[in-house]
Design an enzyme around this catalytic site. Structure first.
Site, mmCIF file in Angstrom:
data_model
loop_
_atom_site.group_PDB
_atom_site.id
_atom_site.type_symbol
_atom_site.label_atom_id
_atom_site.label_comp_id
_atom_site.label_asym_id
_atom_site.label_seq_id
_atom_site.Cartn_x
_atom_site.Cartn_y
_atom_site.Cartn_z
ATOM 1 N N SER A 144 0.859 -1.190 0.000
ATOM 2 C CA SER A 144 0.000 0.000 0.000
ATOM 3 C C SER A 144 0.893 1.238 0.000
ATOM 4 C CB SER A 144 -0.866 0.024 1.268
ATOM 5 O OG SER A 144 -1.499 1.289 1.422
ATOM 6 N N TYR A 158 -1.418 -0.569 10.211
ATOM 7 C CA TYR A 158 -1.609 -1.038 8.832
ATOM 8 C C TYR A 158 -0.428 -0.591 7.951
ATOM 9 C CZ TYR A 158 -3.703 -1.085 4.122
ATOM 10 O OH TYR A 158 -3.945 -1.275 2.784
HETATM 11 P P1 NAP Z 1 -11.565 -5.636 0.581
HETATM 12 O O1 NAP Z 1 -12.441 -5.107 -0.501
HETATM 13 O O2 NAP Z 1 -11.923 -5.351 2.010
HETATM 14 O O3 NAP Z 1 -11.404 -7.214 0.367
HETATM 15 C C1 NAP Z 1 -10.610 -7.940 1.266
HETATM 16 C C2 NAP Z 1 -10.529 -9.368 0.789
HETATM 17 O O4 NAP Z 1 -9.630 -10.091 1.653
HETATM 18 C C3 NAP Z 1 -11.862 -10.099 0.853
HETATM 19 O O5 NAP Z 1 -11.915 -10.997 -0.217
HETATM 20 C C4 NAP Z 1 -11.778 -10.844 2.204
HETATM 21 O O6 NAP Z 1 -12.591 -12.024 2.254
HETATM 22 C C5 NAP Z 1 -10.308 -11.224 2.185
HETATM 23 N N1 NAP Z 1 -9.744 -11.530 3.504
HETATM 24 C C6 NAP Z 1 -9.670 -10.734 4.599
HETATM 25 N N2 NAP Z 1 -9.053 -11.377 5.604
HETATM 26 C C7 NAP Z 1 -8.729 -12.610 5.133
HETATM 27 C C8 NAP Z 1 -8.098 -13.742 5.703
HETATM 28 N N3 NAP Z 1 -7.649 -13.741 6.970
HETATM 29 N N4 NAP Z 1 -7.955 -14.856 4.935
HETATM 30 C C9 NAP Z 1 -8.406 -14.885 3.665
HETATM 31 N N5 NAP Z 1 -9.007 -13.832 3.064
HETATM 32 C C10 NAP Z 1 -9.166 -12.712 3.801
HETATM 33 O O7 NAP Z 1 -10.059 -5.107 0.421
HETATM 34 P P2 NAP Z 1 -9.280 -4.449 -0.815
HETATM 35 O O8 NAP Z 1 -9.392 -2.989 -0.682
HETATM 36 O O9 NAP Z 1 -9.629 -5.113 -2.091
HETATM 37 O O10 NAP Z 1 -7.785 -4.815 -0.376
HETATM 38 C C11 NAP Z 1 -7.041 -5.846 -0.974
HETATM 39 C C12 NAP Z 1 -5.581 -5.587 -0.670
HETATM 40 O O11 NAP Z 1 -5.224 -4.298 -1.197
HETATM 41 C C13 NAP Z 1 -5.263 -5.526 0.839
HETATM 42 O O12 NAP Z 1 -4.028 -6.124 1.081
HETATM 43 C C14 NAP Z 1 -5.193 -4.032 1.106
HETATM 44 O O13 NAP Z 1 -4.373 -3.734 2.212
HETATM 45 C C15 NAP Z 1 -4.601 -3.535 -0.202
HETATM 46 N N6 NAP Z 1 -4.824 -2.114 -0.450
HETATM 47 C C16 NAP Z 1 -6.061 -1.622 -0.656
HETATM 48 C C17 NAP Z 1 -6.217 -0.265 -0.900
HETATM 49 C C18 NAP Z 1 -7.554 0.369 -1.137
HETATM 50 O O14 NAP Z 1 -7.647 1.609 -1.183
HETATM 51 N N7 NAP Z 1 -8.628 -0.386 -1.322
HETATM 52 C C19 NAP Z 1 -5.115 0.588 -0.916
HETATM 53 C C20 NAP Z 1 -3.857 0.039 -0.697
HETATM 54 C C21 NAP Z 1 -3.718 -1.315 -0.479
HETATM 55 P P3 NAP Z 1 -14.176 -11.952 2.685
HETATM 56 O O15 NAP Z 1 -14.905 -11.390 1.490
HETATM 57 O O16 NAP Z 1 -14.538 -13.359 2.962
HETATM 58 O O17 NAP Z 1 -14.244 -11.049 3.880
#
Ligand code: NAP
Length: 249
Positions: A144, A158
């Protein structure tokens, strides 16, 4: 020709789901992994199958050693040799300054964001490394921009977990390269997904995205494109590198 097999952790929603869909369209078979949202995972799996992929859905908490072992064993049996891993599953918690964070919260964030990446990468390495009889592969870690900006007064835990992912990518990238495995990462900025609701600000992308040099937040598909490129042979000489996908932040 057989299709390459990819595991995308946390691919029921958000960036992981967009990545799984893009990889399905690009000819990969897929393991859709998730924590608790069965319906969302099944939806992604159905769409991946419609795009031509063999897709399986495996519930597994990727911060649990036994769950990770079961996840990779299931892929071995049902899809065959994995050649691509995206360490995408990640969480954040409600916004607060460091002085108010309790140890349980901090450890949960570190376990799910960092330990999971170690565990899944180890399992992939044992299957992909030439010295273990594997044919090589590619791993992409989802970090991130918070690792560089620090997320002060929001979620420094985080940000620190993502700093660990950056260092892991450099170090493990050097260990894995001689074994035919490329390890790289992406640093997304503000991307439109559900994760911001967990921080207590569901409209964060709309509120803050306009301040980016590009003037908007990002879409999960824009991160997926960078991940797919890093996984592909087009990135054959790219090792231990991070791509910022952050609209200039
Ligand atoms: P999200 O929409 O909240 O989705 C999170 C995903 O991770 C869901 O599929 C969830 O499964 C799964 N998950 C959570 N805990 C888990 C575990 N212990 N074991 C297996 N699966 C798990 O998040 P996102 O924004 O797409 O984020 C994805 C990645 O991008 C993360 O690493 C996040 O830190 C990174 N990121 C995101 C952003 C942003 O702005 N969105 C920015 C920088 C980095 P369920 O559906 O079953 O809950």
């Amino acid at each position: 020709m057989s299709r390459p097999v990819a595991i995308v952790t946390g691919s029921s929603r958000g960036i992981g789901a967009a990545t799984a869909m893009l990889l399905a369209q690009r000819g990969y078979d897929l393991c859709i992994n998730y924590q608790s949202n069965d319906d969302a995972a099944e939806r992604v799996s159905r769409s991946a199958a419609e795009a031509g992929a063999r897709a399986i859905v495996v519930q597994a908490d990727v911060s649990s050693e036994s769950d990770v072992a079961r996840l990779f064993d299931t892929v071995d049996k049902e899809l065959g040799a994995v050649s691509a891993l995206v360490n995408n599953a990640g969480i954040l918690d409600v916004q607060m300054p460091v002085e108010d964070m309790d140890p349980e919260r901090i450890m949960r964030v570190l376990r799910i964001n960092v330990l999971s990446t170690f565990l899944c990468s180890q399992a992939a390495f044992k299957r992909m490394a030439r010295k273990h009889g594997g044919s090589g592969g590619s791993i992409v870690n989802v970090s991130s921009m918070a690792s560089r900006l620090g997320a002060a007064f929001e979620y420094v835990d985080y940000a620190a977990s993502k700093g660990a992912i950056d260092a892991f990518t450099v170090g493990f990238g050097k260990e894995a390269a001689p074994e035919g495995i490329r390890v790289n990462g992406v640093r997304p900025g503000l991307i439109r997904t559900d994760i911001h609701a967990s921080g207590g600000m569901p409209d964060r992308v709309d509120r803050l995205g306009g301040a980016s040099p590009l003037g908007r937040g990002g879409e999960p598909e824009e991160v997926a494109a960078a991940i797919a490129w890093l996984l592909s042979d087009e990135a054959s000489y790219v090792i231990g590198s991070m791509i910022d996908v952050a609209g200039g932040f």
